[in-house]
Motif scaffolding. Structure first.
Motif, PDB file in Angstrom:
ATOM      1  N   ARG A  54      10.515  -2.220   9.464  1.00 24.66           N
ATOM      2  CA  ARG A  54      10.800  -0.794   9.299  1.00 24.66           C
ATOM      3  C   ARG A  54      10.438  -0.332   7.887  1.00 24.66           C
ATOM      4  N   ILE A  55      10.695  -1.187   6.896  1.00 24.05           N
ATOM      5  CA  ILE A  55      10.344  -0.849   5.512  1.00 24.05           C
ATOM      6  C   ILE A  55       8.836  -0.645   5.383  1.00 24.05           C
ATOM      7  N   ALA A  56       8.061  -1.542   5.999  1.00 29.70           N
ATOM      8  CA  ALA A  56       6.602  -1.425   5.940  1.00 29.70           C
ATOM      9  C   ALA A  56       6.137  -0.096   6.514  1.00 29.70           C
ATOM     10  N   HIS A  57       6.791   0.350   7.579  1.00 23.75           N
ATOM     11  CA  HIS A  57       6.430   1.636   8.185  1.00 23.75           C
ATOM     12  C   HIS A  57       6.798   2.800   7.263  1.00 23.75           C
ATOM     13  N   ILE A  58       7.940   2.691   6.576  1.00 18.19           N
ATOM     14  CA  ILE A  58       8.413   3.790   5.727  1.00 18.19           C
ATOM     15  C   ILE A  58       7.531   3.963   4.495  1.00 18.19           C
ATOM     16  N   VAL A  59       7.169   2.851   3.838  1.00 24.34           N
ATOM     17  CA  VAL A  59       6.415   2.943   2.576  1.00 24.34           C
ATOM     18  C   VAL A  59       4.908   2.811   2.788  1.00 24.34           C
ATOM     19  N   HIS A  60       4.481   2.686   4.054  1.00 31.72           N
ATOM     20  CA  HIS A  60       3.053   2.650   4.392  1.00 31.72           C
ATOM     21  C   HIS A  60       2.339   1.458   3.750  1.00 31.72           C
ATOM     22  N   CYS A  61       2.830   0.270   4.084  1.00 29.33           N
ATOM     23  CA  CYS A  61       2.175  -0.949   3.627  1.00 29.33           C
ATOM     24  C   CYS A  61       2.322  -2.003   4.712  1.00 29.33           C
ATOM     25  N   SER A  62       1.751  -3.171   4.490  1.00 30.90           N
ATOM     26  CA  SER A  62       1.854  -4.240   5.476  1.00 30.90           C
ATOM     27  C   SER A  62       3.200  -4.947   5.350  1.00 30.90           C
ATOM     28  N   VAL A  63       3.584  -5.611   6.437  1.00 37.13           N
ATOM     29  CA  VAL A  63       4.828  -6.386   6.415  1.00 37.13           C
ATOM     30  C   VAL A  63       4.714  -7.527   5.411  1.00 37.13           C
ATOM     31  N   ARG A  64       3.520  -8.108   5.286  1.00 44.93           N
ATOM     32  CA  ARG A  64       3.300  -9.191   4.325  1.00 44.93           C
ATOM     33  C   ARG A  64       3.572  -8.713   2.902  1.00 44.93           C
ATOM     34  N   THR A  65       3.152  -7.479   2.600  1.00 41.93           N
ATOM     35  CA  THR A  65       3.405  -6.925   1.268  1.00 41.93           C
ATOM     36  C   THR A  65       4.901  -6.783   1.013  1.00 41.93           C
ATOM     37  N   VAL A  66       5.630  -6.343   2.026  1.00 37.22           N
ATOM     38  CA  VAL A  66       7.087  -6.217   1.885  1.00 37.22           C
ATOM     39  C   VAL A  66       7.706  -7.569   1.566  1.00 37.22           C
TER      40      VAL A  66
END
Length: 243
Positions: free
Chosen positions: A26-38
């Motif tokens: 969900r964080i990746a969707h909110i900040v517009h990045c990949s899950v790997r980056t999160v």
């Protein structure tokens, strides 16, 4: 790690995960990045307590010695504030933003623990001296034929206030609590028995006090003849009617 996220976005990732318990997907969707980056940002934060890559990564303290000194001062001065409130004070003092989680981590590392305040009755030294003198004067009296009666207010403190103090330091004392719920009762005790408990509704005067005595001691009238009766000093307890 991807560098397209700003420092603010990276701290937002930390806040979403640790303060709001948001799932990494969900964080990746909110900040517009990949899950790997999160996950990379979270791993970096766990290792360095920061979201910016540094040389010599691994176990680096995110606060300088001067900043830790400032934080320690804030912890001593505001022991009942939350990590978010302390975070705001820290920012105003240093101009540096850190997450509430960082404040909590350093608070534990600095040896602070969470406690509830100890409730202390409003008893001054004169009252304490008078009580001690009374006990010393009557230490050899026959207390088996004395009845003690009083009213008592039972209170529920619903504030739930928590103080953070260093280990080894005594808990703070609260002399007045913000009482949300309370109930008043009248009762009496003596050497080998006790009265019934009477719930008090409204204000007490001579008439209601006599009613408390009658209701509380009615079942024991034949058993407590020739007893001394001790009550505190409200005016309505020492009228002719009450006696």
């Amino acid at each position: 790690m991807s560098n397209h996220l700003t420092i603010r976005d990276r701290w937002r990732v930390i806040s979403l995960r640790f303060d709001q318990n948001t799932h990494p997907n969900r964080i990746a969707h909110i900040v517009h990045c990949s899950v790997r980056t999160v996950y990379n940002i979270l791993e970096l934060f766990r290792e360095t307590n920061d979201v910016v890559e540094r040389e010599g990564r691994g176990g680096v303290n995110s606060l300088t010695n001067d900043e830790i000194h400032i934080l320690r001062q804030l912890l001593y001065r505001y022991p009942d504030e939350t990590s978010t409130q302390l975070n705001n004070r820290f920012y105003r003092r240093t101009g540096r933003f850190v997450t509430p989680r960082t404040i909590r981590n350093h608070r534990r590392r600095l040896g602070f623990r969470a406690v509830h305040a100890r409730i202390q009755p409003l008893l001054n030294q004169r009252h304490a001296d008078q009580r001690l003198a009374f006990c010393q004067r009557h230490i050899y009296d026959d207390w088996s034929r004395v009845i003690f009666a009083d009213e008592k207010i039972f209170e529920v403190d619903a504030t739930g206030l928590v103080y953070w103090i260093p280990y080894g330091r005594p808990r703070p004392t609260v002399f007045r609590s913000q009482v949300q719920y309370k109930v008043a009762v009248f009762g009496a005790v003596w050497y080998n028995n006790r009265s019934d408990l009477i719930f008090i509704h409204g204000r007490t005067n001579t008439s209601t006090f006599v009613e408390y005595l009658q209701d509380g001691l009615h079942s024991y009238r034949r058993l407590i003849r020739n007893y001394y009766f001790i009550h505190d000093r409200p005016t309505w307890a020492h009228t002719v009617t009450a006696h």
